[in-house]
Design a protein around this motif. Structure first.
Motif, PDB file in Angstrom:
ATOM      1  N   LYS A 112     -33.334 -14.194  22.579  1.00 45.14           N
ATOM      2  CA  LYS A 112     -32.732 -13.463  21.469  1.00 45.14           C
ATOM      3  C   LYS A 112     -31.396 -12.861  21.881  1.00 45.14           C
ATOM      4  O   LYS A 112     -30.468 -12.799  21.090  1.00 45.14           O
ATOM      5  N   GLU A 113     -31.289 -12.415  23.140  1.00 44.71           N
ATOM      6  CA  GLU A 113     -30.020 -11.868  23.631  1.00 44.71           C
ATOM      7  C   GLU A 113     -28.934 -12.940  23.618  1.00 44.71           C
ATOM      8  O   GLU A 113     -27.799 -12.678  23.235  1.00 44.71           O
ATOM      9  N   VAL A 114     -29.277 -14.139  24.050  1.00 46.73           N
ATOM     10  CA  VAL A 114     -28.301 -15.231  24.088  1.00 46.73           C
ATOM     11  C   VAL A 114     -27.822 -15.568  22.681  1.00 46.73           C
ATOM     12  O   VAL A 114     -26.632 -15.750  22.450  1.00 46.73           O
ATOM     13  N   LEU A 115     -28.740 -15.629  21.726  1.00 47.65           N
ATOM     14  CA  LEU A 115     -28.357 -15.941  20.348  1.00 47.65           C
ATOM     15  C   LEU A 115     -27.454 -14.845  19.787  1.00 47.65           C
ATOM     16  O   LEU A 115     -26.470 -15.136  19.096  1.00 47.65           O
ATOM     17  N   ALA A 116     -27.749 -13.596  20.099  1.00 50.48           N
ATOM     18  CA  ALA A 116     -26.904 -12.491  19.634  1.00 50.48           C
ATOM     19  C   ALA A 116     -25.520 -12.574  20.271  1.00 50.48           C
ATOM     20  O   ALA A 116     -24.504 -12.383  19.597  1.00 50.48           O
ATOM     21  N   ARG A 117     -25.458 -12.878  21.558  1.00 48.05           N
ATOM     22  CA  ARG A 117     -24.174 -12.987  22.231  1.00 48.05           C
ATOM     23  C   ARG A 117     -23.359 -14.149  21.686  1.00 48.05           C
ATOM     24  O   ARG A 117     -22.127 -14.068  21.619  1.00 48.05           O
ATOM     25  N   ALA A 118     -24.021 -15.217  21.296  1.00 45.56           N
ATOM     26  CA  ALA A 118     -23.303 -16.352  20.721  1.00 45.56           C
ATOM     27  C   ALA A 118     -22.594 -15.947  19.433  1.00 45.56           C
ATOM     28  O   ALA A 118     -21.418 -16.254  19.234  1.00 45.56           O
ATOM     29  N   THR A 119     -23.291 -15.218  18.564  1.00 47.55           N
ATOM     30  CA  THR A 119     -22.669 -14.810  17.305  1.00 47.55           C
ATOM     31  C   THR A 119     -21.599 -13.746  17.542  1.00 47.55           C
ATOM     32  O   THR A 119     -20.564 -13.751  16.883  1.00 47.55           O
ATOM     33  N   GLN A 120     -21.807 -12.872  18.510  1.00 46.29           N
ATOM     34  CA  GLN A 120     -20.807 -11.849  18.828  1.00 46.29           C
ATOM     35  C   GLN A 120     -19.532 -12.484  19.384  1.00 46.29           C
ATOM     36  O   GLN A 120     -18.453 -11.903  19.286  1.00 46.29           O
ATOM     37  N   SER A 121     -19.648 -13.680  19.943  1.00 45.29           N
ATOM     38  CA  SER A 121     -18.499 -14.378  20.530  1.00 45.29           C
ATOM     39  C   SER A 121     -17.806 -15.306  19.536  1.00 45.29           C
ATOM     40  O   SER A 121     -16.945 -16.083  19.915  1.00 45.29           O
ATOM     41  N   GLY A 122     -18.229 -15.264  18.279  1.00 48.22           N
ATOM     42  CA  GLY A 122     -17.585 -16.080  17.255  1.00 48.22           C
ATOM     43  C   GLY A 122     -18.313 -17.361  16.919  1.00 48.22           C
ATOM     44  O   GLY A 122     -17.858 -18.138  16.091  1.00 48.22           O
ATOM     45  N   GLY A 123     -19.442 -17.588  17.550  1.00 49.48           N
ATOM     46  CA  GLY A 123     -20.245 -18.776  17.258  1.00 49.48           C
ATOM     47  C   GLY A 123     -21.268 -18.476  16.180  1.00 49.48           C
ATOM     48  O   GLY A 123     -21.211 -17.433  15.517  1.00 49.48           O
ATOM     49  N   SER A 124     -22.223 -19.378  16.020  1.00 54.27           N
ATOM     50  CA  SER A 124     -23.288 -19.172  15.038  1.00 54.27           C
ATOM     51  C   SER A 124     -24.579 -19.785  15.543  1.00 54.27           C
ATOM     52  O   SER A 124     -24.575 -20.632  16.434  1.00 54.27           O
ATOM     53  N   SER A 178     -43.778 -25.123  23.527  1.00 57.71           N
ATOM     54  CA  SER A 178     -45.134 -24.932  24.046  1.00 57.71           C
ATOM     55  C   SER A 178     -45.300 -23.439  24.325  1.00 57.71           C
ATOM     56  O   SER A 178     -44.423 -22.643  23.999  1.00 57.71           O
ATOM     57  N   GLU A 179     -46.386 -23.076  24.978  1.00 60.32           N
ATOM     58  CA  GLU A 179     -46.606 -21.665  25.319  1.00 60.32           C
ATOM     59  C   GLU A 179     -45.604 -21.173  26.351  1.00 60.32           C
ATOM     60  O   GLU A 179     -45.404 -19.967  26.500  1.00 60.32           O
ATOM     61  N   THR A 180     -44.966 -22.078  27.079  1.00 61.30           N
ATOM     62  CA  THR A 180     -44.079 -21.680  28.167  1.00 61.30           C
ATOM     63  C   THR A 180     -42.643 -22.158  28.008  1.00 61.30           C
ATOM     64  O   THR A 180     -41.855 -22.070  28.945  1.00 61.30           O
ATOM     65  N   SER A 181     -42.279 -22.653  26.834  1.00 58.80           N
ATOM     66  CA  SER A 181     -40.901 -23.130  26.664  1.00 58.80           C
ATOM     67  C   SER A 181     -40.429 -22.972  25.220  1.00 58.80           C
ATOM     68  O   SER A 181     -41.229 -22.885  24.298  1.00 58.80           O
ATOM     69  N   TRP A 182     -39.097 -22.951  25.050  1.00 58.15           N
ATOM     70  CA  TRP A 182     -38.489 -22.806  23.727  1.00 58.15           C
ATOM     71  C   TRP A 182     -37.156 -23.539  23.700  1.00 58.15           C
ATOM     72  O   TRP A 182     -36.609 -23.895  24.729  1.00 58.15           O
ATOM     73  N   PHE A 183     -36.635 -23.739  22.499  1.00 59.00           N
ATOM     74  CA  PHE A 183     -35.288 -24.291  22.337  1.00 59.00           C
ATOM     75  C   PHE A 183     -34.615 -23.634  21.150  1.00 59.00           C
ATOM     76  O   PHE A 183     -35.256 -23.042  20.292  1.00 59.00           O
ATOM     77  N   ALA A 184     -33.302 -23.722  21.116  1.00 60.27           N
ATOM     78  CA  ALA A 184     -32.499 -23.223  20.003  1.00 60.27           C
ATOM     79  C   ALA A 184     -31.206 -24.025  20.002  1.00 60.27           C
ATOM     80  O   ALA A 184     -30.885 -24.711  20.980  1.00 60.27           O
ATOM     81  N   VAL A 185     -30.475 -23.962  18.916  1.00 57.36           N
ATOM     82  CA  VAL A 185     -29.176 -24.631  18.825  1.00 57.36           C
ATOM     83  C   VAL A 185     -28.166 -23.617  18.312  1.00 57.36           C
ATOM     84  O   VAL A 185     -28.405 -22.944  17.307  1.00 57.36           O
ATOM     85  N   ILE A 186     -27.049 -23.506  19.024  1.00 59.08           N
ATOM     86  CA  ILE A 186     -25.952 -22.655  18.586  1.00 59.08           C
ATOM     87  C   ILE A 186     -24.725 -23.531  18.363  1.00 59.08           C
ATOM     88  O   ILE A 186     -24.692 -24.680  18.785  1.00 59.08           O
TER      89      ILE A 186
END
Length: 70
Positions: free
Chosen positions: A23-35, A44-52
């Protein structure tokens, strides 16, 4: 001319629930002008992904995880 990456997101540590580094990374991405193109999603229980996206609209896939539970 040429393409330049303008968005830099640095992180360390591990993901711990919804308030973790992901969540911190996603917030920093938007604060830096990204989305956020795709919010943090479990694989799974031990992994995640997101796209910015950077300010120019280039998509960047993020992944963190392990192959087995601790």
């Amino acid at each position: 001319g040429g393409n330049a990456v303008r968005l830099v997101v640095m992180t360390s540590g591990t993901i711990e629930g919804e308030s973790g580094v992901g969540k911190e990374v996603l917030a920093r991405a938007t604060q830096s002008g990204g989305s956020v193109v795709m919010d943090k999603s479990p694989i799974s229980e031990t992994s995640w992904f997101a796209v910015i996206a950077d300010p120019d609209g280039n998509h960047i896939g993020l992944y963190e995880g392990t192959t087995e539970a601790s």
